[in-house]
Every structure is written in structure tokens, then in C-alpha cells.
Design a protein around this motif. Structure first.
Motif, mmCIF file in Angstrom:
data_model
loop_
_atom_site.group_PDB
_atom_site.id
_atom_site.type_symbol
_atom_site.label_atom_id
_atom_site.label_comp_id
_atom_site.label_asym_id
_atom_site.label_seq_id
_atom_site.Cartn_x
_atom_site.Cartn_y
_atom_site.Cartn_z
ATOM 1 N N LEU B 245 0.836 -1.198 0.000
ATOM 2 C CA LEU B 245 0.000 0.000 0.000
ATOM 3 C C LEU B 245 0.871 1.248 0.000
ATOM 4 O O LEU B 245 1.895 1.290 0.671
ATOM 5 N N PRO B 246 0.447 2.276 -0.743
ATOM 6 C CA PRO B 246 1.217 3.517 -0.720
ATOM 7 C C PRO B 246 1.153 4.135 0.683
ATOM 8 O O PRO B 246 0.064 4.217 1.266
ATOM 9 N N VAL B 248 1.167 7.100 1.641
ATOM 10 C CA VAL B 248 0.304 8.274 1.727
ATOM 11 C C VAL B 248 -1.157 7.869 1.930
ATOM 12 O O VAL B 248 -1.931 8.574 2.578
ATOM 13 N N VAL B 249 -1.525 6.707 1.369
ATOM 14 C CA VAL B 249 -2.904 6.242 1.526
ATOM 15 C C VAL B 249 -3.157 5.803 2.963
ATOM 16 O O VAL B 249 -4.166 6.156 3.576
ATOM 17 N N VAL B 250 -2.209 5.034 3.517
ATOM 18 C CA VAL B 250 -2.397 4.495 4.857
ATOM 19 C C VAL B 250 -2.327 5.600 5.906
ATOM 20 O O VAL B 250 -2.990 5.547 6.934
ATOM 21 N N VAL B 251 -1.525 6.611 5.608
ATOM 22 C CA VAL B 251 -1.209 7.570 6.663
ATOM 23 C C VAL B 251 -2.385 8.483 6.996
ATOM 24 O O VAL B 251 -2.465 9.009 8.103
ATOM 25 N N ILE B 252 -3.343 8.632 6.083
ATOM 26 C CA ILE B 252 -4.460 9.547 6.368
ATOM 27 C C ILE B 252 -5.293 9.041 7.548
ATOM 28 O O ILE B 252 -5.438 9.752 8.545
ATOM 29 N N PRO B 253 -5.813 7.802 7.483
ATOM 30 C CA PRO B 253 -6.554 7.325 8.667
ATOM 31 C C PRO B 253 -5.681 7.152 9.897
ATOM 32 O O PRO B 253 -6.150 7.370 11.021
ATOM 33 N N ILE B 254 -4.414 6.760 9.692
ATOM 34 C CA ILE B 254 -3.511 6.604 10.847
ATOM 35 C C ILE B 254 -3.341 7.952 11.545
ATOM 36 O O ILE B 254 -3.333 8.040 12.776
ATOM 37 N N PHE B 339 10.178 7.925 5.132
ATOM 38 C CA PHE B 339 9.968 9.374 5.143
ATOM 39 C C PHE B 339 8.509 9.789 5.304
ATOM 40 O O PHE B 339 8.184 10.590 6.182
ATOM 41 N N ALA B 340 7.606 9.232 4.496
ATOM 42 C CA ALA B 340 6.230 9.755 4.440
ATOM 43 C C ALA B 340 5.527 9.678 5.793
ATOM 44 O O ALA B 340 4.916 10.658 6.234
ATOM 45 N N LEU B 343 7.060 12.133 8.198
ATOM 46 C CA LEU B 343 6.728 13.524 7.852
ATOM 47 C C LEU B 343 5.370 13.921 8.408
ATOM 48 O O LEU B 343 5.199 14.993 8.977
ATOM 49 N N VAL B 344 4.375 13.032 8.255
ATOM 50 C CA VAL B 344 3.015 13.383 8.654
ATOM 51 C C VAL B 344 2.825 13.244 10.164
ATOM 52 O O VAL B 344 2.145 14.056 10.784
#
Lengths: 306, 406
Positions: B245-246, B248-254, B339-340, B343-344
Motif C-alpha cells: 500500500l502507498p 500516503v494512503v495508509v497515513v491519512i486514517p492513521i 519518510f512519508a 513527515l506526517v
């Protein structure tokens, strides 16, 4: 079972208990940290919601999706991404395979030289990408422009000119990942049995014939794996774009889908829409990785047979 | 004919040399830039001949000066590596050597542990916004060293003279060097260096997540390798697909979840996330390694009256040490480079920020100090480069999730 081994139950866990105890922690972790958040974002993708606002999510049906799919800008980002994927993966494929063909012979320090070439792919893309901005800089001491200066009238603004910015990203990505192609191709090449070439030599086959009818067919399954993996990875491109061209600039010249998604979610805090976008991306990635794993298993079966 | 063949061979070697130069130039340029003075960096044309200066590395150090304990640890790192090199080069066999090796290893590790204890007592926690608790870190380091020593050092006297045991003995010399490097980061971070504080965060988060991921991954891999599991292939695919999974996709709900739970910008939150990220990789890689261990070993142990779990501990684990080490290094590198997520989920200048987002956050200001960035980048890349050379025979497995072996 228990009758045959009465002592087994008394000492420790049964096989079933052991199996569960070994697998469950991993599965629970993955479900908690991957599946649950993804379900939550699926829920949010049908809502209007901004993470920066206190307002609760409001149900709006599939409007997030329909807006995204009707938005020509989004397709522009997909186009940018596709453009990048095709350029970068093709460059990596040819350079990596070429290097592997060169390296597929015996010479001194072969292991050391190969490892040196593999170094870029192990390094942090974002940190290396940042430094590449210095190498690609157009004003002072830009290393690449310096080497190209005999062939050019004026230095190229690699990261500032919208027309070549994508090329800059492709160059950095190719530098990082053509070693990956090389490594896998080299593994394929060294597994080709020598006697096939000897037999071809006896028949006075040309070099091209040997390459076309011996090397290529035997290496192609592994090359396909490498291509698929790189395609999938390049499709997710985020790190290098983030630092090299400052979040997809100049303008939106290098704004990939991942970059756009990041901006949507963490610059505009348009969480509901970002979740919908994430799901569109997710479906594409899952489809790609499905193909990837199928091929991976097939290659695995092949290598185990030999 | 022979001449022509030779000519082609040398031509190809020349091509390879050119390729190596092209690929290594950017890395060399990082090193060169980090050693230049500011005036040498901002020239009109790139400068290839320059006076070596360490001013860029000094910028990474604490502004109030380097604490004295740093040099103590630096000395220990070098002595450890020298001891390792010495005992690897002069390979004298025999009982006295094995004994002296064990004793020297024990003494050397005790010396390191004592230095840690000394630093623990001497160091005053700095009252800064970084809020590092150096004393806690040293206590942690102490415990880690002791545990690692107990795990690595061969204790059983029987069969103590195999090459395997001398290899393990030699590894105990490297142990203080590795932990000494971390200790240097602790000391410098406590001295007020922002850069080394972030590096320390990377070490803590990378190390913690690696231990968890490899531990969980090894257990699951053993179960997948040896037992019949309903829907095994689907489960394995599911595990792998979480890795695909990208970010950036996982990090939004996380991000939302962590905000709600107060896990943002904490070490624990990032360790948990990186563990999830790495565990799928660890399962796949370890399954490949465990598949290669003949089932007969286990069967023999089972017949001898071992339980399954004992078999796992006493037969499988010792057999898969190389695999575990390789998997651990790959997980470590992935977490180190990530990194991603960082970063978030962290804030620049925050408590748990790792090195990659903070190195790159220097881009905001107008005039960029490329010398300082180069120095930071080089220090950051060095461990990965070293590990790449150590792991060179496992690289292929690592990048293909253990599917392609050699």
C-alpha cells in the motif's frame, strides 16, 4: 494423535495452540494498524469531513468519488504519474539490464564493484533526493550542468523549468533504481546454464541469436518481476518529488498522484475527499500487486524446481 | 581471434568502470561538499580541488562544545574495532586462545558497561526543549548491551572450539563499538545538538520496530512454513499486500487515529507503525529462510522428546540466525530511510522526529547551507552503506521478498 503421544499434551502447547499463538500477534497487529484504519477511511470517503475543523463528518453519499472522477485536474495528475512511470521504468529497465549484461562475466573485484553499483538503491530516497537538488541546481556549482556545459548554450534549470522538471525526477529515480533492475537481471543471467551457449557456439549461432533465443527467454520471468515491482513502486512516487521539485513543482509539472493526495489531505485538510482519492489509488495498487504476487509465486515455483 | 576477445573484455571492463564512476559521483559529491568550506561550495563552477575542513561537521555538534565523555566513547568504538580486526587477522587456534578471547571479550564489554554507568552518574540532563532524558537512555543502553552480550557470547563450554564460537566471540568485540556509536549520539543529543537528537530518534524507532517486526515475523513465518493453515496463500498475500500500500494512503486514517489517541509525535506511535510496515516483509523473508531448514532436524528433535516449542527454540532459531540477521538489517534500513509516515506523524523540532524529515525541512529557508546538509546526509547514509556491504550476499533476497534466492 493424543493416544499415540500422551506426553505431548502435558508438555507445552499443542500444535494448534502453537500455530495460533505464533500467527495471531502478527495478524492482530496488521488488522489493527492496517485494516481498521482503512475501513475508517472508507467510511470517511462517503462523508464531508475536514480534519482541521471540529465539525462531525456529514454523509454525502458517493459525491466525493463522483467529483473526483469528473475532475479533469485529477486525470492530469494521473497522466503526470503515468508519464513518469513509463519514462522512469523504461530507463531503469534498459540501463539496469545493460549493466547486468556487462557485469555478467568474471573479473577481479566483481563482488565489490557490484555492491558499489547497488549502493544507491539502499539509500534514503528523500535524503539523496534533497542532495540531488544541489547537483541539479542551475545557478552555482551544479554538477550535472557543469558536465553538460560543453554541449549546451546555457545551463538547464532542471528543477525550475516545468518542461524538464519531470526529466530531473526521472534522472534521480533512475540513478536510484536501475541498480535494482541490474541486481535481478544479474541473478537471472547467472542462472542461465553455460552449456546452452556452448551448444549454440557449435552451431555457429550469432551473438544476437544467442541473446534473442537463449538469454532473453530464460531471464524474462525475473525481468518481469522487476518491471512489475518497479512499476508499482514508481506509481507511488512521493519522496523524491517532495524534496527535489518542492512538492511537485514548478507549478504542477511533477505533481504525481501521491503528491496530490498528500496535499489534499495535509495541506487543504480535505479529509473526506482525500479518503476517496486514496481508495481510487488503493484499488489500482491492489490490482497491480495481485499480478505481482501471482508472478512472484510462479517464479518461486520455478526456482525451487531447479 | 584471441586478441580480439581480450580487447572486447577490456573494453567491457572500461565500460563498467565508467558506470561505477557515474553511479558513485553523487555520493562522492556529498562527501566532498561536506568537507568544503562555505566559500568553496558557493563558487561559480564546481570545485574539485579544495582544502579539507571539518566546519560543516562542527555545525552538527552542540553549540556549547562537545562533552568530554564523547571522546571516551569514540576511543572505545575504535579500540573495539581494532580488537575485532586484530583477532580476525591473527587466527591462532588452540585452547588458550579461545579462553583469552572469552576473557578479553568479557573485560572489554565490562569496560564499556562501566563507562555507560559512569556517564549515567555524571551527565546532567539538559534543560532544553528537546527533553532528552540522557540518564534513562544510558540505562537503556546498559541493559541492551548486557542482553546483547549474553545473547551473542557463547557460554556453553562443551564444543567451545568450533569456528562458530570464535566467530561469535569476535562479534562481542564489535558490540561495544555499535553501542558506543549510539552512546555518542546520546551524549551529543544531551549536549544540545539537534541533529544528533534526531539521529537518536531514528535509532530508537528503527531499533525498536526492527526487534518487534523480526520477532513477530519469525514466529509467524515458522507457523506458515511448518503448519497447514487454512487459506495459507490468501493470508500470505494479505500480509504482503499491506506492505504494497502507498504510505500516503495508509497515513491519512492513521493520522486521524493517532490524533485521537494522542500517539502523534511519540516514539511508541512510530515504533508501532514501522513494526506494522516491516512485519509483512519479515514474514516473507523469514519464511524463505525457514523453508530452507530441513524438516528432518525437527523430526529428529521431536522423536527425542522435545515439544514443538522447544524444537522451535533449540533447533530452528539457531539454524536461522543468518536469516534473522539479514531480515533485521533490511527492516532497520527500511525504518531508517522511511519518510512519508515520519513527515506526517511528527512535527519538525518535535519530540519524536526522525532524521529524514528534519534533514529535508532545511529546504524552507532561502539560502540553503549545502555544506551542513551534505555533512548531515553523509553521517545519515554511512551506516546504510556499511550494512549494504555486510549484507551483499543477501541483497537479492531482500529486494524480492525472499522469492529469488541465490
Amino acid at each position: 494423535m493424543q493416544i499415540n503421544h500422551p506426553h505431548r499434551m502435558s508438555r507445552g502447547m499443542s500444535d494448534y495452540q502453537l500455530k495460533m499463538a505464533f500467527i495471531m500477534p502478527t495478524m492482530i497487529l496488521l488488522i489493527l494498524m492496517n485494516i481498521f484504519p482503512l475501513l475508517w477511511s472508507l467510511y470517511l470517503s462517503f462523508h464531508r469531513y475536514k480534519a482541521s475543523m471540529p465539525a462531525a463528518p456529514r454523509f454525502i453519499g458517493v459525491r466525493n468519488y463522483s467529483r473526483l472522477l469528473a475532475d479533469p485536474e485529477i486525470w492530469g495528475y494521473f497522466q503526470t504519474t503515468a508519464y513518469f512511470v513509463i519514462l522512469a521504468v523504461a530507463a531503469q529497465f534498459f540501463i539496469g539490464f545493460g549493466l547486468a549484461l556487462l557485469l555478467n562475466r568474471d573479473f577481479r573485484y566483481k563482488g565489490f564493484v557490484t555492491t558499489l553499483l547497488l549502493l544507491p538503491m539502499m539509500l534514503s530516497p528523500v535524503v539523496v533526493g534533497l542532495f540531488w537538488r544541489f547537483i541539479l541546481s542551475s545557478d552555482n556549482a551544479g554538477l550535472l550542468n557543469f558536465f553538460l556545459s560543453p554541449f549546451l548554450k546555457s545551463p538547464i534549470g532542471w528543477t525550475t523549468n516545468p518542461k524538464v522538471a519531470m526529466l530531473a525526477v526521472v534522472i534521480v529515480d533512475t540513478w536510484m533504481w536501475s541498480p535494482f533492475m541490474m541486481l535481478i537481471a544479474l541473478a537471472g543471467l547467472s542462472a542461465v546454464p553455460k552449456f546452452l551457449y556452448e551448444a549454440a557456439d557449435v552451431d555457429r549461432a550469432s551473438a544476437w541469436f544467442k541473446f534473442r533465443w537463449i538469454t532473453l527467454p530464460l531471464v524474462s520471468p525475473l525481468l518481469l518481476i522487476a518491471l512489475l515491482f518497479r512499476t508499482m513502486d514508481a506509481f507511488k512516487m512521493f519522496d523524491i518529488v517532495y524534496v527535489l521539485t518542492r512538492e511537485g513543482g514548478p507549478g504542477t509539472a511533477t505533481e504525481t498522484v501521491s503528491m496530490n493526495l498528500y496535499k489534499l489531505a495535509f495541506r487543504n485538510y480535505n479529509t473526506g475527499k482525500a479518503c476517496a482519492m486514496a481508495y481510487i489509488l488503493l484499488i489500482i495498487i491492489v490490482a497491480l500487486s495481485n499480478i505481482y504476487v501471482k508472478y512472484l509465486n510462479r517464479v518461486k515455483g520455478d526456482t525451487q524446481e531447479t | 581471434m584471441r586478441n580480439r576477445k581480450n580487447f572486447v573484455h577490456y573494453l567491457i571492463l572500461a565500460f563498467i568502470a565508467v558506470a561505477v564512476i557515474i553511479y558513485i559521483t553523487p555520493i562522492y559529491w556529498i562527501l566532498a561538499t561536506s568537507l568544503k568550506t562555505l566559500s568553496d561550495i558557493t563558487t561559480k563552477l564546481p570545485k574539485f580541488v579544495f582544502d579539507v575542513s571539518l566546519e560543516n561537521y562542527q555545525k552538527l555538534m552542540p553549540s556549547e562544545g562537545v562533552p568530554d565523555v564523547t571522546y571516551l566513547f569514540l576511543g572505545e568504538v575504535f579500540v573495539g574495532l581494532l580488537l575485532f580486526g586484530f583477532f580476525s587477522l591473527f587466527n591462532v587456534r588452540g585452547l588458550p586462545r579461545a579462553l583469552s578471547l572469552r576473557n578479553i571479550g568479557l573485560i572489554w564489554n565490562s569496560v564499556f558497561i562501566l563507562t555507560c554507568l559512569y556517564s549515567f552518574l555524571v551527565l546532567q540532563p539538559l534543560q532544553s526543549r528537546l527533553q532528552t532524558d540522557a540518564r534513562f537512555n544510558f540505562l537503556l543502553l546498559l541493559v541492551c548491551t548486557i542482553i546483547a552480550y549474553l545473547l551473542i557470547a557463547p557460554w556453553r563450554r562443551t564444543g567451545g572450539l568450533t569456528s562458530q564460537t570464535t566467530k561469535r566471540q569476535r562479534l562481542t568485540f564489535v558490540l561495544p563499538s555499535v553501542f558506543g556509536t549510539i552512546a555518542i549520539c546520546v551524549v551529543l543529543a544531551n549536549g544540545g545538538s539537534k541533529y544528533f537528537y534526531q539521529l537518536l530518534n531514528s535509532i530508537i524507532i528503527g531499533g525498536g520496530s526492527t526487534i518487534l517486526a523480526v520477532g513477530l515475523g519469525t514466529l509467524a513465518a515458522y507457523a506458515f512454513s511448518r503448519f497447514d493453515i487454512a487459506g495459507k496463500d490468501d493470508l500470505l498475500f494479505f500480509i504482503l499486500s499491506t506492505r504494497m500500500l502507498p504510505p500516503v494512503v495508509v497515513v491519512i486514517p492513521i493520522y486521524l487515529m493517532y490524533s485521537a489517541l494522542g500517539l502523534r509525535d511519540t516514539h511508541f506511535g512510530l515504533i508501532l507503525l514501522y513494526t506494522t510496515f516491516n512485519v509483512s516483509f519479515a514474514v516473507w523473508l523469514m519464511k524463505g529462510f525457514i523453508d530452507e531448514i530441513p524438516k528432518e532436524y525437527e523430526d529428529a528433535a521431536l522423536v527425542d522428546g522435545y515439544s514443538r516449542f522447544q524444537t522451535f527454540l533449540k533447533v530452528i532459531l539457531p539454524q536461522s540466525v543468518t536469516g534473522i540477521a539479514a531480515t533485521a538489517v533490511f527492516c532497520l534500513i527500511t525504518a531508517w530511510n522511511e519518510f512519508a509516515f515520519a513527515l506526517v506523524l511528527t512535527e519538525v523540532g518535535g519530540r519524536a522526529v526522525t532524521a529524514p524529515p528534519s534533514i529535508t525541512s532545511a529546504t524552507g529557508s532561502t539560502g540553503m547551507d549545502w555544506g551542513k546538509i551534505a555533512a548531515g546526509t553523509f553521517v545519515f547514509l554511512l551506516p546504510v552503506a556499511i550494512f549494504t556491504f555486510l549484507m551483499r550476499s543477501h541483497l537479492l533476497r531482500g529486494v524480492t521478498f525472499g522469492a529469488v534466492k541465490k
